[in-house]
Enzyme design. Structure first.
Site, PDB file in Angstrom:
ATOM      1  N   GLY A 222      16.504  14.742  11.964  1.00  0.00           N
ATOM      2  CA  GLY A 222      16.173  13.895  10.460  1.00  0.00           C
ATOM      3  C   GLY A 222      18.002  14.002  10.156  1.00  0.00           C
ATOM      4  N   GLU A 263      14.689  18.716  17.385  1.00  0.00           N
ATOM      5  CA  GLU A 263      14.147  17.835  18.146  1.00  0.00           C
ATOM      6  C   GLU A 263      15.486  16.555  17.551  1.00  0.00           C
ATOM      7  OE1 GLU A 263      10.847  17.438  16.571  1.00  0.00           O
ATOM      8  OE2 GLU A 263       9.383  19.192  17.649  1.00  0.00           O
ATOM      9  N   PRO A 264      16.759  16.773  17.448  1.00  0.00           N
ATOM     10  CA  PRO A 264      17.078  15.600  17.229  1.00  0.00           C
ATOM     11  C   PRO A 264      17.762  14.381  17.363  1.00  0.00           C
ATOM     12  CG  PRO A 264      19.010  17.151  18.135  1.00  0.00           C
ATOM     13  CD  PRO A 264      17.363  17.247  18.223  1.00  0.00           C
ATOM     14  N   ARG A 302      15.793  -2.698  12.718  1.00  0.00           N
ATOM     15  CA  ARG A 302      15.952  -1.645  11.566  1.00  0.00           C
ATOM     16  C   ARG A 302      16.108  -2.222  10.145  1.00  0.00           C
ATOM     17  NH1 ARG A 302      19.285   1.796  11.386  1.00  0.00           N
ATOM     18  NH2 ARG A 302      17.304   3.442  10.438  1.00  0.00           N
ATOM     19  N   TYR A 306      12.943  -0.544   7.314  1.00  0.00           N
ATOM     20  CA  TYR A 306      13.468  -0.011   6.834  1.00  0.00           C
ATOM     21  C   TYR A 306      14.070  -0.865   5.466  1.00  0.00           C
ATOM     22  CZ  TYR A 306      11.603   2.671  10.631  1.00  0.00           C
ATOM     23  OH  TYR A 306      11.026   3.164  11.586  1.00  0.00           O
ATOM     24  N   CYS A 332      10.745 -17.043  14.986  1.00  0.00           N
ATOM     25  CA  CYS A 332       9.688 -17.823  13.683  1.00  0.00           C
ATOM     26  C   CYS A 332       9.084 -16.898  12.716  1.00  0.00           C
ATOM     27  CB  CYS A 332       8.417 -18.654  14.318  1.00  0.00           C
ATOM     28  SG  CYS A 332       8.365 -20.340  13.195  1.00  0.00           S
ATOM     29  N   GLU A 333      10.552 -16.320  12.317  1.00  0.00           N
ATOM     30  CA  GLU A 333       9.687 -15.387  10.560  1.00  0.00           C
ATOM     31  C   GLU A 333      11.168 -15.442   9.810  1.00  0.00           C
ATOM     32  OE1 GLU A 333       7.172 -12.537   9.821  1.00  0.00           O
ATOM     33  OE2 GLU A 333       5.734 -13.642  11.692  1.00  0.00           O
TER      34      GLU A 333
HETATM   35  N1  LLP Z   1      11.023  15.186  14.973  1.00  0.00           N
HETATM   36  C1  LLP Z   1      10.162  14.523  15.068  1.00  0.00           C
HETATM   37  C2  LLP Z   1       8.704  14.936  15.125  1.00  0.00           C
HETATM   38  C3  LLP Z   1       9.374  13.166  14.403  1.00  0.00           C
HETATM   39  O1  LLP Z   1       8.988  12.347  14.099  1.00  0.00           O
HETATM   40  C4  LLP Z   1      10.641  12.841  14.733  1.00  0.00           C
HETATM   41  C5  LLP Z   1      11.392  11.323  14.324  1.00  0.00           C
HETATM   42  C6  LLP Z   1      12.345  13.201  15.691  1.00  0.00           C
HETATM   43  C7  LLP Z   1      11.820  14.352  15.789  1.00  0.00           C
HETATM   44  C8  LLP Z   1      13.078  12.600  15.476  1.00  0.00           C
HETATM   45  O2  LLP Z   1      13.838  12.605  14.334  1.00  0.00           O
HETATM   46  P1  LLP Z   1      15.681  11.504  14.172  1.00  0.00           P
HETATM   47  O3  LLP Z   1      16.865  12.543  14.360  1.00  0.00           O
HETATM   48  O4  LLP Z   1      15.652  10.636  14.819  1.00  0.00           O
HETATM   49  O5  LLP Z   1      15.603  11.667  12.520  1.00  0.00           O
HETATM   50  N2  LLP Z   1      12.568   4.596  13.492  1.00  0.00           N
HETATM   51  C9  LLP Z   1      13.322   5.113  11.895  1.00  0.00           C
HETATM   52  C10 LLP Z   1      13.064   6.841  12.204  1.00  0.00           C
HETATM   53  C11 LLP Z   1      11.824   7.673  12.708  1.00  0.00           C
HETATM   54  C12 LLP Z   1      11.833   8.708  13.232  1.00  0.00           C
HETATM   55  C13 LLP Z   1      10.686   9.275  12.911  1.00  0.00           C
HETATM   56  N3  LLP Z   1      10.117  10.349  13.554  1.00  0.00           N
HETATM   57  C14 LLP Z   1      14.579   4.371  12.112  1.00  0.00           C
HETATM   58  O6  LLP Z   1      14.627   4.007  12.582  1.00  0.00           O
HETATM   59  O7  LLP Z   1      15.240   5.175  10.713  1.00  0.00           O
END
Ligand code: LLP
Length: 406
Positions: A222, A263-264, A302, A306, A332-333
């Site tokens: 995150g 978990e990045p 994205r 979002y 086609c959207e």
């Molecule tokens: N750990 C868990 C349990 C997660 O659900 C996620 C992301 C991560 C780690 C990694 O998060 P990050 O570091 O990538 O922010 N598709 C969306 C982002 C959805 C994230 C889902 N879970 C986007 O494109 O913004």
């Protein structure tokens, strides 16, 4: 180490491999990983790259070569990590809303497991007793993250076991003998505010005495990366320092040594990715100049899903006069990548590049409108390597039963 790929190389890659095309800079991933790991000087965390951001096994191998483990959110991501040659002890499976059978498959593979519901925790405990310690994903009831769709820790989120129900976790432990070795939270994506992580970890510390077998706290991913020019990402050095201080105090007060896991996803791969498209046509209407590229939300969803911002550059005409355009796709959207965006004058045939496209770009692509998914090129030390070829018609029909069956 070349942290950015310049337009000349993107142009060369587009002429070699065609467009649309995903290009990833492995050296940028390395630099991001090093910044993260070097920020921690007192207590070295374990980083599990969230493979859902970009799952190509070549990327997984690169991450592992840097020292990262691999975080998976489905059994197939676990299989992909194993396929990439990652040993089971370096793989973490954080389940969400799935059937117990899938967790059993993960246990058969011998990977670390986080369980996110009382129901599955109980079933797992009944099957394994104290023989397979796991982590639990908790919902801390903290609102954080770039937007509601990517916020996962608040009090209406489906993710994790609500912190208010911790007694039920303890009851499962007492009833089945299950050992909890980790406490996990992931409050969302694009969290800039360091205090969110500190707040989360303090919450886990308050629970720690109930968990005698605790080996790690897992703070998920995150970290925010800047998508717009004037945005700031998470202050990684401040995050590391604040967490190290919090852990030092916890260790002093309790005498316990608990590891930090992360978990990045986005942080490691977003900025490494470039999505190169070509302009099919320009449609000048009385009100808007539409630029239609040879892609759509079938390749990069994205912006539509979002309202995400991706910087777009016309690398074919960098000196052209700045003009406002609506950049749209060819499916086609309504698939608007950017509305009222200033670009150097765009001509048909120009190459438009979307930056910060490494995370959740290719990974969320589809075959909508029966279009092919693009190839992926990984550049390391300036050397391009095709790590996925462009799809062709055989890919679209591979799973279709012979048509003379009907
Ligand atoms: N750990 C868990 C349990 C997660 O659900 C996620 C992301 C991560 C780690 C990694 O998060 P990050 O570091 O990538 O922010 N598709 C969306 C982002 C959805 C994230 C889902 N879970 C986007 O494109 O913004």
């Amino acid at each position: 180490m070349q942290q950015h790929i310049d337009s000349a190389l993107l142009q060369r890659l587009a002429s070699t491999y065609g467009t649309p095309l995903y290009v990833y800079n492995a050296d940028h991933m390395t630099a991001q990983y090093e910044r993260l790991s070097q920020a921690f000087t007192q207590k070295k965390p374990r980083f599990f790259y969230a493979s859902k951001a970009l799952t190509n096994p070549h990327v997984l191998r690169h991450m592992h070569s840097l020292g990262a483990g691999i975080d998976c959110s489905s059994i197939n991501e676990v299989l992909m990590a194993l396929y990439a040659g990652i040993p089971a002890q370096d793989i973490l499976y954080t389940s969400n809303g799935i059937h117990i059978e899938e967790i059993v498959s993960a246990a058969n593979a011998g990977v670390h497991i986080n369980i996110d519901s009382i129901s599955n925790l109980r079933k797992f405990g009944e099957l394994y007793g104290d023989s397979y310690p796991v982590g639990v994903r908790l919902r801390p009831n903290i609102m954080a993250g770039g937007n509601l769709k990517i916020s996962t820790g608040h009090d209406k989120s489906k993710f994790g076991i609500p912190i208010d129900q911790i007694d039920q976790v303890l009851a499962v432990m007492a009833h089945t003998g299950l050992r909890i070795k980790g406490l996990h939270i992931h409050t969302g994506s694009e969290i800039k505010d360091v205090s969110v992580f500190i707040q989360g970890v303090q919450l886990l510390f308050t629970l720690s005495e109930k968990f005698p077998h605790l080996e790690f706290v897992d703070l998920g991913g995150g970290f925010k990366v800047p998508y717009m020019a004037d945005e700031q990402g998470t202050d990684i050095e401040n995050l590391a320092k604040s967490l190290e201080d919090a852990f030092a105090l916890f260790e002093k007060n309790t005498g316990r040594d608990v590891a930090i896991w992360f978990e990045p996803g986005k942080y490691l791969v977003s900025g490494a990715g470039y999505f190169v498209t070509q302009v099919n046509l320009i449609k000048q209407t009385p009100t808007v100049a539409f630029v239609s590229v040879n892609s759509g939300f079938n390749h990069l969803i994205r912006p539509m899903f979002y309202d995400s911002y991706h910087y777009i550059k016309n690398i074919s005409n960098p000196q052209g006069e700045l003009k406002p355009y609506a950049v749209v796709g060819n499916i086609c959207e309504t698939d608007t990548f950017a509305w009222d965006r200033e670009l150097n004058e765009v001509r048909e045939g120009d190459l438009l590049v979307f930056y910060n496209a490494g995370a959740y770009g290719f990974e969320m692509s589809s075959n909508f409108n029966s279009r092919y998914r693009p190839p992926e090129i990984m550049v390391r030390n300036g050397e391009p390597l095709m790590i996925r070829r462009r799809e062709d018609f055989t890919d679209l029909t591979r799973a279709i039963m012979p048509i003379d069956n009907t």
